[in-house]
Design a protein around this motif. Structure first.
Motif, PDB file in Angstrom:
ATOM      1  N   LEU A  82       0.845  -1.199   0.000  1.00 55.50           N
ATOM      2  CA  LEU A  82       0.000   0.000   0.000  1.00 55.50           C
ATOM      3  C   LEU A  82       0.878   1.246   0.000  1.00 55.50           C
ATOM      4  CD1 LEU A  82      -3.172   0.622   0.330  1.00 55.50           C
ATOM      5  CD2 LEU A  82      -2.569   1.207   2.677  1.00 55.50           C
ATOM      6  N   LEU A  83       0.561   2.205  -0.869  1.00 57.02           N
ATOM      7  CA  LEU A  83       1.340   3.437  -0.985  1.00 57.02           C
ATOM      8  C   LEU A  83       0.660   4.575  -0.220  1.00 57.02           C
ATOM      9  CD1 LEU A  83       2.117   3.293  -4.814  1.00 57.02           C
ATOM     10  CD2 LEU A  83       3.659   2.701  -2.934  1.00 57.02           C
ATOM     11  N   PRO A  84       1.425   5.596   0.212  1.00 59.28           N
ATOM     12  CA  PRO A  84       0.813   6.742   0.900  1.00 59.28           C
ATOM     13  C   PRO A  84      -0.313   7.387   0.084  1.00 59.28           C
ATOM     14  CG  PRO A  84       3.185   6.813   1.149  1.00 59.28           C
ATOM     15  CD  PRO A  84       2.893   5.677   0.220  1.00 59.28           C
ATOM     16  N   SER A  85      -0.125   7.481  -1.246  1.00 58.63           N
ATOM     17  CA  SER A  85      -1.147   8.090  -2.103  1.00 58.63           C
ATOM     18  C   SER A  85      -2.418   7.253  -2.162  1.00 58.63           C
ATOM     19  CB  SER A  85      -0.601   8.297  -3.523  1.00 58.63           C
ATOM     20  OG  SER A  85      -0.177   7.065  -4.075  1.00 58.63           O
ATOM     21  N   ASP A  86      -2.316   5.946  -1.866  1.00 58.27           N
ATOM     22  CA  ASP A  86      -3.510   5.097  -1.805  1.00 58.27           C
ATOM     23  C   ASP A  86      -4.392   5.464  -0.618  1.00 58.27           C
ATOM     24  OD1 ASP A  86      -2.658   3.634  -4.023  1.00 58.27           O
ATOM     25  OD2 ASP A  86      -1.557   2.186  -2.782  1.00 58.27           O
ATOM     26  N   VAL A  87      -3.799   6.128   0.363  1.00 58.61           N
ATOM     27  CA  VAL A  87      -4.517   6.538   1.571  1.00 58.61           C
ATOM     28  C   VAL A  87      -5.016   7.976   1.434  1.00 58.61           C
ATOM     29  CG1 VAL A  87      -4.313   6.940   4.055  1.00 58.61           C
ATOM     30  CG2 VAL A  87      -3.178   4.961   3.022  1.00 58.61           C
ATOM     31  N   THR A  88      -4.112   8.882   1.059  1.00 59.42           N
ATOM     32  CA  THR A  88      -4.431  10.311   1.087  1.00 59.42           C
ATOM     33  C   THR A  88      -5.078  10.810  -0.201  1.00 59.42           C
ATOM     34  OG1 THR A  88      -2.204  10.841   0.321  1.00 59.42           O
ATOM     35  CG2 THR A  88      -2.569  10.816   2.709  1.00 59.42           C
ATOM     36  N   GLY A  89      -4.711  10.220  -1.345  1.00 57.61           N
ATOM     37  CA  GLY A  89      -5.200  10.696  -2.632  1.00 57.61           C
ATOM     38  C   GLY A  89      -4.040  11.041  -3.540  1.00 57.61           C
ATOM     39  N   VAL A  90      -4.359  11.392  -4.782  1.00 53.10           N
ATOM     40  CA  VAL A  90      -3.298  11.587  -5.775  1.00 53.10           C
ATOM     41  C   VAL A  90      -3.697  12.689  -6.764  1.00 53.10           C
ATOM     42  CG1 VAL A  90      -4.232   9.826  -7.352  1.00 53.10           C
ATOM     43  CG2 VAL A  90      -1.775  10.319  -7.368  1.00 53.10           C
ATOM     44  N   MET A  91      -2.712  13.374  -7.327  1.00 50.75           N
ATOM     45  CA  MET A  91      -2.950  14.371  -8.372  1.00 50.75           C
ATOM     46  C   MET A  91      -3.057  13.652  -9.719  1.00 50.75           C
ATOM     47  SD  MET A  91      -3.009  17.211  -6.661  1.00 50.75           S
ATOM     48  CE  MET A  91      -2.955  18.474  -7.928  1.00 50.75           C
ATOM     49  N   VAL A  92      -4.138  13.928 -10.429  1.00 52.54           N
ATOM     50  CA  VAL A  92      -4.387  13.290 -11.724  1.00 52.54           C
ATOM     51  C   VAL A  92      -4.521  14.370 -12.792  1.00 52.54           C
ATOM     52  CG1 VAL A  92      -5.974  11.839 -13.062  1.00 52.54           C
ATOM     53  CG2 VAL A  92      -5.537  11.318 -10.656  1.00 52.54           C
ATOM     54  N   TYR A  93      -3.874  14.143 -13.938  1.00 47.13           N
ATOM     55  CA  TYR A  93      -3.914  15.127 -15.032  1.00 47.13           C
ATOM     56  C   TYR A  93      -5.207  14.987 -15.815  1.00 47.13           C
ATOM     57  CZ  TYR A  93      -2.386  17.964 -18.995  1.00 47.13           C
ATOM     58  OH  TYR A  93      -2.295  18.949 -19.958  1.00 47.13           O
ATOM     59  N   ASP A  94      -5.939  16.108 -15.924  1.00 46.88           N
ATOM     60  CA  ASP A  94      -7.192  16.139 -16.670  1.00 46.88           C
ATOM     61  C   ASP A  94      -6.905  16.638 -18.092  1.00 46.88           C
ATOM     62  OD1 ASP A  94      -9.708  16.900 -17.805  1.00 46.88           O
ATOM     63  OD2 ASP A  94     -10.571  16.944 -15.789  1.00 46.88           O
ATOM     64  N   GLN A  95      -7.167  15.773 -19.101  1.00 48.86           N
ATOM     65  CA  GLN A  95      -6.869  16.121 -20.490  1.00 48.86           C
ATOM     66  C   GLN A  95      -7.703  17.304 -20.973  1.00 48.86           C
ATOM     67  OE1 GLN A  95      -4.615  14.948 -22.439  1.00 48.86           O
ATOM     68  NE2 GLN A  95      -4.029  12.881 -21.801  1.00 48.86           N
ATOM     69  N   GLN A  96      -8.950  17.406 -20.506  1.00 47.87           N
ATOM     70  CA  GLN A  96      -9.834  18.465 -20.987  1.00 47.87           C
ATOM     71  C   GLN A  96      -9.420  19.839 -20.478  1.00 47.87           C
ATOM     72  OE1 GLN A  96     -13.751  17.038 -19.835  1.00 47.87           O
ATOM     73  NE2 GLN A  96     -14.137  16.303 -21.926  1.00 47.87           N
ATOM     74  N   THR A  97      -9.155  19.926 -19.170  1.00 51.99           N
ATOM     75  CA  THR A  97      -8.771  21.225 -18.592  1.00 51.99           C
ATOM     76  C   THR A  97      -7.277  21.484 -18.691  1.00 51.99           C
ATOM     77  OG1 THR A  97      -8.497  20.261 -16.389  1.00 51.99           O
ATOM     78  CG2 THR A  97     -10.695  21.097 -16.951  1.00 51.99           C
ATOM     79  N   GLN A  98      -6.520  20.399 -19.007  1.00 47.64           N
ATOM     80  CA  GLN A  98      -5.054  20.465 -19.075  1.00 47.64           C
ATOM     81  C   GLN A  98      -4.457  20.963 -17.756  1.00 47.64           C
ATOM     82  OE1 GLN A  98      -3.899  22.686 -22.565  1.00 47.64           O
ATOM     83  NE2 GLN A  98      -4.412  20.997 -23.942  1.00 47.64           N
ATOM     84  N   LYS A  99      -5.079  20.491 -16.673  1.00 48.53           N
ATOM     85  CA  LYS A  99      -4.592  20.815 -15.330  1.00 48.53           C
ATOM     86  C   LYS A  99      -4.587  19.548 -14.487  1.00 48.53           C
ATOM     87  CE  LYS A  99      -6.266  25.612 -15.139  1.00 48.53           C
ATOM     88  NZ  LYS A  99      -7.199  26.540 -14.456  1.00 48.53           N
ATOM     89  N   PHE A 100      -3.777  19.590 -13.421  1.00 49.98           N
ATOM     90  CA  PHE A 100      -3.773  18.492 -12.472  1.00 49.98           C
ATOM     91  C   PHE A 100      -4.874  18.723 -11.444  1.00 49.98           C
ATOM     92  CE2 PHE A 100       0.498  17.825 -14.108  1.00 49.98           C
ATOM     93  CZ  PHE A 100       0.591  16.437 -14.109  1.00 49.98           C
ATOM     94  N   GLU A 101      -5.652  17.688 -11.191  1.00 47.25           N
ATOM     95  CA  GLU A 101      -6.718  17.765 -10.192  1.00 47.25           C
ATOM     96  C   GLU A 101      -6.472  16.746  -9.101  1.00 47.25           C
ATOM     97  OE1 GLU A 101     -10.515  17.283 -11.995  1.00 47.25           O
ATOM     98  OE2 GLU A 101     -10.471  19.248 -12.997  1.00 47.25           O
ATOM     99  N   PHE A 102      -6.857  17.132  -7.878  1.00 51.26           N
ATOM    100  CA  PHE A 102      -6.654  16.224  -6.742  1.00 51.26           C
ATOM    101  C   PHE A 102      -7.831  15.267  -6.617  1.00 51.26           C
ATOM    102  CE2 PHE A 102      -7.023  15.486  -2.020  1.00 51.26           C
ATOM    103  CZ  PHE A 102      -5.961  14.587  -1.950  1.00 51.26           C
ATOM    104  N   HIS A 103      -7.541  13.978  -6.662  1.00 50.51           N
ATOM    105  CA  HIS A 103      -8.549  12.949  -6.432  1.00 50.51           C
ATOM    106  C   HIS A 103      -8.395  12.442  -5.003  1.00 50.51           C
ATOM    107  CE1 HIS A 103      -9.970  11.806 -10.704  1.00 50.51           C
ATOM    108  NE2 HIS A 103      -9.508  13.052 -10.698  1.00 50.51           N
ATOM    109  N   LYS A 104      -9.409  12.694  -4.203  1.00 56.84           N
ATOM    110  CA  LYS A 104      -9.330  12.363  -2.778  1.00 56.84           C
ATOM    111  C   LYS A 104      -9.225  10.860  -2.550  1.00 56.84           C
ATOM    112  CE  LYS A 104     -11.856  16.435  -1.156  1.00 56.84           C
ATOM    113  NZ  LYS A 104     -13.071  16.929  -0.468  1.00 56.84           N
ATOM    114  N   GLY A 105      -8.412  10.504  -1.548  1.00 60.69           N
ATOM    115  CA  GLY A 105      -8.272   9.104  -1.163  1.00 60.69           C
ATOM    116  C   GLY A 105      -9.298   8.715  -0.110  1.00 60.69           C
TER     117      GLY A 105
END
Length: 329
Positions: A82-105
């Protein structure tokens, strides 16, 4: 200046607390004392560590508590990969907005069950440190609040230690209380077996109050009066644990503050707007025992954190009730 809890508010607090315990007790049978400790932990804005064998109802306890307060519940199965990001969440790149968005863990919930926490690596365990203490997660320099109420119920299996990572003292100190549910009595076991066809009994629970009302109860618990004599009693008990030759590390000031928060919630749950020495003696073991680091030789001879605490309680005189209620009225 903060107003003390009124007697009317204390009566409402106690009545609501008993409803919460009774509702969860309809699912986790015969464990009212443990359920009460769990809700005291929640209302003192703390976290709970359960050291129990599998199949004692830990998941049911967490799901039922979340349901009673109309909150969200997530379960995280801790494993070595298990990784820390699996617990807290991770930044994911959105192709449409061309920005990184935080996906909550899964840590973003009212009540999080961290199952078998000692199976994860120290790096992943430490991902919980900030959120348990600060109530927020920081990702790429941005803080994300988890909201209130927020409580972690972590479990560890005392039987199987192969492939586990012992929780460091800094991590243990984040838990307000440590206890165990244990197996039910014969009568309760029979009742559980009779209803074994319904494995998801917690799904039937109707909310008793809203998360907003829980936040109000947390605020009210903080206004319970603690007389100077009781504060001194807690301070002297903590000092006794530090002076015990069997303890390499006694109870810190943070540990004493944790007990003070817990006894305020306990007093309010009993319909009082002031703390008595009995509240301290009731909660001192689950709040302090896991914070004491024993001398290895003393531990080998059978000394435990609980025995160090009992020695401290015997050595320090409890204040009289008239002193415990001083400046209350």
């Amino acid at each position: 200046m903060t107003m003390n809890l009124s007697q009317q508010q204390a009566a409402w607090f106690a009545e609501t607390f008993q409803k919460l315990v009774k509702t969860v007790g309809s699912v986790v049978l015969g464990k009212e004392d443990i359920i009460s400790l769990a809700f005291v932990t929640m209302l003192a804005e703390g976290h709970l560590l359960l050291e129990d064998a599998p199949g004692t109802g830990k998941t049911q306890l967490a799901k039922s508590m979340a349901a009673t307060v109309q909150g969200t519940h997530h379960r995280i199965q801790f494993t070595p990969d298990l990784l820390p990001s699996d617990v807290t969440g991770v930044m994911v790149y959105d192709q449409q907005t061309q920005k990184f968005e935080f996906h909550k863990g899964p840590i973003f919930a009212s009540l999080v069950l961290a199952d078998e926490i000692n199976r994860a690596s120290p790096k992943t365990q430490s991902a919980l440190l900030e959120v348990m203490e600060e109530g927020r997660v920081t990702v790429d320099g941005h803080p994300y609040e988890v909201g209130s109420p927020f409580m972690v119920i972590a479990t560890q299996n005392p039987v199987e230690q192969a492939g586990t990572y012992r929780l460091p003292e800094a991590q243990l100190d984040r838990f307000l209380m440590k206890t165990s549910i244990g197996y039910p009595a014969i009568e309760q076991t029979v009742d559980i077996l009779a209803g074994s066809a319904n494995r998801n009994a917690s799904n039937r629970i109707q909310p008793v109050i809203t998360t907003g009302a829980i936040a109000e109860m947390i605020a009210l618990a903080g206004t319970v009066h603690v007389a100077p004599a009781v504060l001194r009693y807690i301070a002297e008990l903590a000092e006794q644990t530090r002076e015990n030759k069997d303890a390499r590390l006694g109870v810190s000031v943070r540990g004493a503050m944790a007990l003070t928060r817990a006894v305020k919630a306990r007093a309010a749950s009993r319909g009082r707007n002031y703390v008595l020495p009995d509240d301290v003696e009731d909660l001192i073991e689950p709040v302090w025992a896991h914070r004491i680091v024993l001398d290895p030789e003393a531990e080998f001879t059978g000394v435990t954190g609980a025995s160090v605490i009992q020695k401290a309680v015997s050595a320090v005189s409890a204040p009289q009730e008239k002193d415990a209620t001083a400046q209350q009225r």
